[in-house]
Design an enzyme around this catalytic site. Structure first.
Site, PDB file in Angstrom:
ATOM      1  N   CYS A 117      82.185  72.935  63.432  1.00  0.00           N
ATOM      2  CA  CYS A 117      83.682  71.987  64.132  1.00  0.00           C
ATOM      3  C   CYS A 117      83.404  70.550  64.388  1.00  0.00           C
ATOM      4  O   CYS A 117      82.518  70.712  65.298  1.00  0.00           O
ATOM      5  CB  CYS A 117      84.404  72.148  64.538  1.00  0.00           C
ATOM      6  SG  CYS A 117      85.632  71.801  65.200  1.00  0.00           S
TER       7      CYS A 117
ATOM      8  N   ASP B 213      82.060  77.327  62.287  1.00  0.00           N
ATOM      9  CA  ASP B 213      82.885  77.896  60.891  1.00  0.00           C
ATOM     10  C   ASP B 213      82.503  78.517  60.238  1.00  0.00           C
ATOM     11  O   ASP B 213      81.673  78.040  59.763  1.00  0.00           O
ATOM     12  CB  ASP B 213      83.893  76.530  60.683  1.00  0.00           C
ATOM     13  CG  ASP B 213      84.491  75.716  61.764  1.00  0.00           C
ATOM     14  OD1 ASP B 213      85.405  76.835  62.549  1.00  0.00           O
ATOM     15  OD2 ASP B 213      85.200  75.197  61.547  1.00  0.00           O
TER      16      ASP B 213
ATOM     17  N   GLU C   7      73.682  75.443  38.666  1.00  0.00           N
ATOM     18  CA  GLU C   7      72.402  77.153  38.839  1.00  0.00           C
ATOM     19  C   GLU C   7      72.461  77.621  40.006  1.00  0.00           C
ATOM     20  O   GLU C   7      73.102  76.693  41.301  1.00  0.00           O
ATOM     21  CB  GLU C   7      71.027  76.245  38.719  1.00  0.00           C
ATOM     22  CG  GLU C   7      69.829  77.328  38.402  1.00  0.00           C
ATOM     23  CD  GLU C   7      69.268  77.639  39.861  1.00  0.00           C
ATOM     24  OE1 GLU C   7      69.283  79.078  39.550  1.00  0.00           O
ATOM     25  OE2 GLU C   7      69.469  76.757  40.721  1.00  0.00           O
ATOM     26  N   LEU C   8      72.884  78.845  40.162  1.00  0.00           N
ATOM     27  CA  LEU C   8      73.267  79.498  41.687  1.00  0.00           C
ATOM     28  C   LEU C   8      72.269  79.331  42.587  1.00  0.00           C
ATOM     29  O   LEU C   8      72.671  78.891  43.810  1.00  0.00           O
ATOM     30  CB  LEU C   8      73.829  80.770  40.826  1.00  0.00           C
ATOM     31  CG  LEU C   8      74.921  81.895  40.485  1.00  0.00           C
ATOM     32  CD1 LEU C   8      74.924  82.917  40.124  1.00  0.00           C
ATOM     33  CD2 LEU C   8      75.590  80.513  41.054  1.00  0.00           C
TER      34      LEU C   8
ATOM     35  N   TYR D 198      87.864  71.558  57.359  1.00  0.00           N
ATOM     36  CA  TYR D 198      88.434  72.620  56.340  1.00  0.00           C
ATOM     37  C   TYR D 198      88.959  71.374  55.240  1.00  0.00           C
ATOM     38  O   TYR D 198      88.303  72.180  54.180  1.00  0.00           O
ATOM     39  CB  TYR D 198      89.678  72.831  56.640  1.00  0.00           C
ATOM     40  CG  TYR D 198      89.383  74.273  58.040  1.00  0.00           C
ATOM     41  CD1 TYR D 198      88.016  74.486  58.779  1.00  0.00           C
ATOM     42  CD2 TYR D 198      90.309  74.970  59.342  1.00  0.00           C
ATOM     43  CE1 TYR D 198      87.983  75.557  59.220  1.00  0.00           C
ATOM     44  CE2 TYR D 198      90.482  75.896  59.855  1.00  0.00           C
ATOM     45  CZ  TYR D 198      88.830  75.822  60.375  1.00  0.00           C
ATOM     46  OH  TYR D 198      88.736  76.533  61.249  1.00  0.00           O
ATOM     47  N   GLU D 199      89.890  70.413  55.697  1.00  0.00           N
ATOM     48  CA  GLU D 199      90.936  70.131  54.386  1.00  0.00           C
ATOM     49  C   GLU D 199      89.488  69.256  53.938  1.00  0.00           C
ATOM     50  O   GLU D 199      89.182  68.754  52.771  1.00  0.00           O
ATOM     51  CB  GLU D 199      91.518  69.160  54.979  1.00  0.00           C
ATOM     52  CG  GLU D 199      92.843  70.036  55.460  1.00  0.00           C
ATOM     53  CD  GLU D 199      92.722  69.855  57.156  1.00  0.00           C
ATOM     54  OE1 GLU D 199      91.676  70.205  57.241  1.00  0.00           O
ATOM     55  OE2 GLU D 199      93.658  70.876  57.720  1.00  0.00           O
TER      56      GLU D 199
END
Ligand SMILES: [Ca+2]
Ligand SMILES: [Ca+2]
Ligand SMILES: [Ca+2]
Ligand SMILES: [Ca+2]
Ligand SMILES: [Ca+2]
Ligand SMILES: [Ca+2]
Ligand SMILES: [Ca+2]
Ligand SMILES: [Ca+2]
Ligand SMILES: [Ca+2]
Ligand SMILES: [Ca+2]
Ligand SMILES: [Ca+2]
Ligand SMILES: [Ca+2]
Ligand SMILES: [Ca+2]
Ligand SMILES: [Ca+2]
Ligand SMILES: [Ca+2]
Ligand SMILES: [Ca+2]
Lengths: 124, 124, 124, 124, 124, 124, 124, 124, 124, 124
Positions: free
Chosen positions: A34, A41, A57-58, A75-76
């Site tokens: 944060c 967070d 690709e993972l 967050y946003e």
């Protein structure tokens, strides 16, 4: 936030580009910091998309998300920025990210972003 | 991937071809091998369809899916290939496969493919 | 399958025929016998309908379904046949049966039939 | 069933009549008596509505529903009759009652009624 | 209810005003006092919105909701009033509040309000 | 009840007779007939034991339990009789059967029997 | 409370009196009336026992419990009284009743009684 | 079964050998082949132990268990053999393996083995 | 904390003082105020006891607990103080309070106190 | 690992030192770094203890655990080291830590440590 995070992301050619299909990736171990309190967070990212020519690709996605571990992010804002990066890299037909964060002060927050448009609710 | 897997699949005549109805088959014991790491992958396949003249036979489906046990297969590719095989064999009015794989590296993936078209989201 | 099972079913007059409303009946103790293996099958039937002039009586439904206890029946066929019987007896405005069978060989099957038409998915 | 039950119901003025909004009330302790067997029945009523000028008062609703405790009532009938009473008293823009009864003879029943019309399924 | 509660609410600029996206905030620790009985009520508020230029700040939302702790408030009224306050402060494109209260007398109530309109059900 | 059911049961040699270990077998598809009403009963049997020289074979257990499908049996009696049969066939060091039946008349029953003794509660 | 309720209870001979075993009966539809407020109470009774010579018959148990439907009864008292009645009728080796009542005023209560003694906690 | 599987297992020194503590490892992706039918079996292994001088290394455990992927193995036998291997390699103070297999023919099996002794039930 | 809260508690005579039995009361709506931050805390109290001559009355318990609504109280302290009050008022044979508080800063706390002694763990 | 982490921990006097009682603290947001792979690990710590003269302060516990965020730590080692730190700081009568880590490679691990001794299983 520099472009350097996005450069970690790698793609591979969509193996079935002639068929529209959904790929959903759930990442329950997202963590950032944060910017106001300096406290960590935690959240779960669910990324769903219809690929065009490229899939992400993972392993590179995992490393990309780990870059946020010690990075300040609201967050946003961070949900939108991750969508921007993944859209730039994969140029999908459609993509959605749902970011569900753990409670803080007895309140929890979930952010849902879509490209190119939010199908439901939007009257903008 | 050769056609030999598809040849394992058997069908029987749709007993009620004049009525459109849904058949859902859930296979929670699908396993294949990651072509990159050589490690086994595990997932649940949910196959739903509206039959035309032919239904697939369940025992032959089980044997067909077992062919992937020691076969290299990427998530996105194998889901599409199984759909292709089942569509070729049964010629359904509609078919959907949802493949939900177990987590790897803290990330899990689900692939949803449909024939003849993805009803929702697609703007291709 | 003779008409004799259907004759067990009894109806009573819809007490509110001027209003369309839904009646859902869940029967988790359905059992029949696999015609191929002779082994018992088990499933849950969920019957939902909008009555016209007649509702089916629950005790007679229970006795009707018990007739399948020692009767050979394939999943797809028996679900359609029960719908046929209940439609003939009650002449509903709409009826749906979802038959959810327990796993066999690690695979489970669910059949969804509707009268007069499958509202979603059907392009027949 | 006399009008006397309905007379127990009381209303209060909708505090925000210029905005359409949903009020859902869940009553898990409804019990009546089966007119055929004399045995008690048990169920959960979920009442949802968009008020017009009047909202029903919760304490009076509780007392109203308790009147059924020793009253004979069939599932389908009683759900419709309660809707009729609540509609007469509150004159809502829209109202729905879902009555979910506990199993009898291994079978359970759920009745869904709406005023002024059943939005989905109805082709009457 | 004075305007003084609303004045506790603070906003910050929407970091991505060019994209419509959903922000959902869940507050499971809402409590107020029943004006009739003087007894405390408890509920969970789920606030979802598409921001325009302003987002509400979470800490100020928490303090705003705490103002109801010793304040008399009926279920239907307080849900509408909180929506009014949040709409005035943030001027969103769309906002919804679902207020789910704990049972009283064996009955529980949930109120759903939306701005500018209730998308589903309303025929007003 | 004749001995003929028991004769269906087959055993195989305990592969590790020098170590005491637990084998638990869950059979959720047990069904018999109520001798008083003629109605079918349904239940889940959980059989747990420490083998001595012999283990029961699972296919033969399935066929053995299927013999009860059209056989009259009271809850308390049938649970004890199945324990007697399995003890005679396998001569275990310890065995327990928990039979959990589905509700009848709003009441459900579970019977727990052990060989050679009920470890807890018994003051006989 | 007269003895007349107890006289509704019927027994049958324990079919396996030489083995101590547990019989558990769950009755989720118990309802009585609060003597103070006149309001109905609801709860789930779980009765577990080791029979001696007699088992209670389930249909008579259901009718016995229904006698409380319009009968005033406090939680703690009624649980003890039902234990007394069942002990008198069946003379068990051991019996336990757990009565779990639904919430009132945001508070719920569970009463646990045993015969002949409370195995755990008691230092009386 | 040769010793070669066991040789895959690697250990590391217990970092706190002076304190007895529990290590639990859950492996939900165990699969082997039924020696009788040739069909694959699936199960979850839960391995719990109190280490002495050595702990098993998780990556080597994964590779060790993968050796069973195409290996014939009965439920009871394989659970004991894995315990034998892990005990030989780590020489623990105590170890337990619970192997919970998925249903076959409507029946599922769970095997629990312990070293040096089964604490509960055993009267051997 | 003055004695005045305790004086709100009322008792009634244990209706079955000759039998030791358990009374469990669950209060999920406990709320107090953190003395350090001034922020409200929320928790669920589970009170279990074996009465001697007196039981606490539920309505008075509810009012007693509501006294903490605007009262400063640390988790560990308030749980012990409520136990002290309830023990003084009822003089029970045994009493336990489990206080389970909601998360703060991603951490949640549960406090368990007993009278006259903590049966397990204590080596004091 | 230096002592500097431990120095972050603060205590407060046990407010009820004459009574043994349990304090349980659940920390679901623990994260550290695997020393072998450099990848982040995630887990839930459940710390339970009977205080002597001192309780640990929750805010300092949170800051203490955050020190592991970028610190290399093996599962078994870190759980023991945290126990050592908390024991040194609080000198409890009894303390237990259960550390439940998220899956890696399809395998998850849980470590349980106690001070002064592991009550169950230990034969050291
Ligand atoms: Ca959420
Ligand atoms: Ca489905
Ligand atoms: Ca998923
Ligand atoms: Ca339904
Ligand atoms: Ca299904
Ligand atoms: Ca239902
Ligand atoms: Ca939501
Ligand atoms: Ca609700
Ligand atoms: Ca039970
Ligand atoms: Ca309870
Ligand atoms: Ca465990
Ligand atoms: Ca099991
Ligand atoms: Ca309890
Ligand atoms: Ca807890
Ligand atoms: Ca706990
Ligand atoms: Ca675990």
């Amino acid at each position: 936030m520099s472009d350097s995070f996005k450069e970690i992301l790698e793609t591979f050619p969509n193996p079935h580009p002639n068929r529209d299909y959904l790929i959903e990736t759930v990442c329950p171990e997202f963590t950032s910091v944060c910017p106001k309190t300096g406290q960590p967070d935690f959240g779960t990212l669910t990324i769903t998309y219809i690929a065009n020519e490229h899939c992400f690709e993972l392993k590179s996605l995992k490393l990309y998300l780990q870059e946020y571990r010690n990075h300040g992010a609201f967050y946003e804002d961070v949900t939108n920025l991750i969508l921007n990066d993944l859209v730039k890299i994969t140029q999908p037909k459609w993509m959605q990210i749902i970011a569900d964060f753990t409670p803080r002060g007895g309140i929890r927050t979930k952010v849902t972003v879509e490209y190119p448009s939010l199908a439901i609710h939007s009257q903008g």
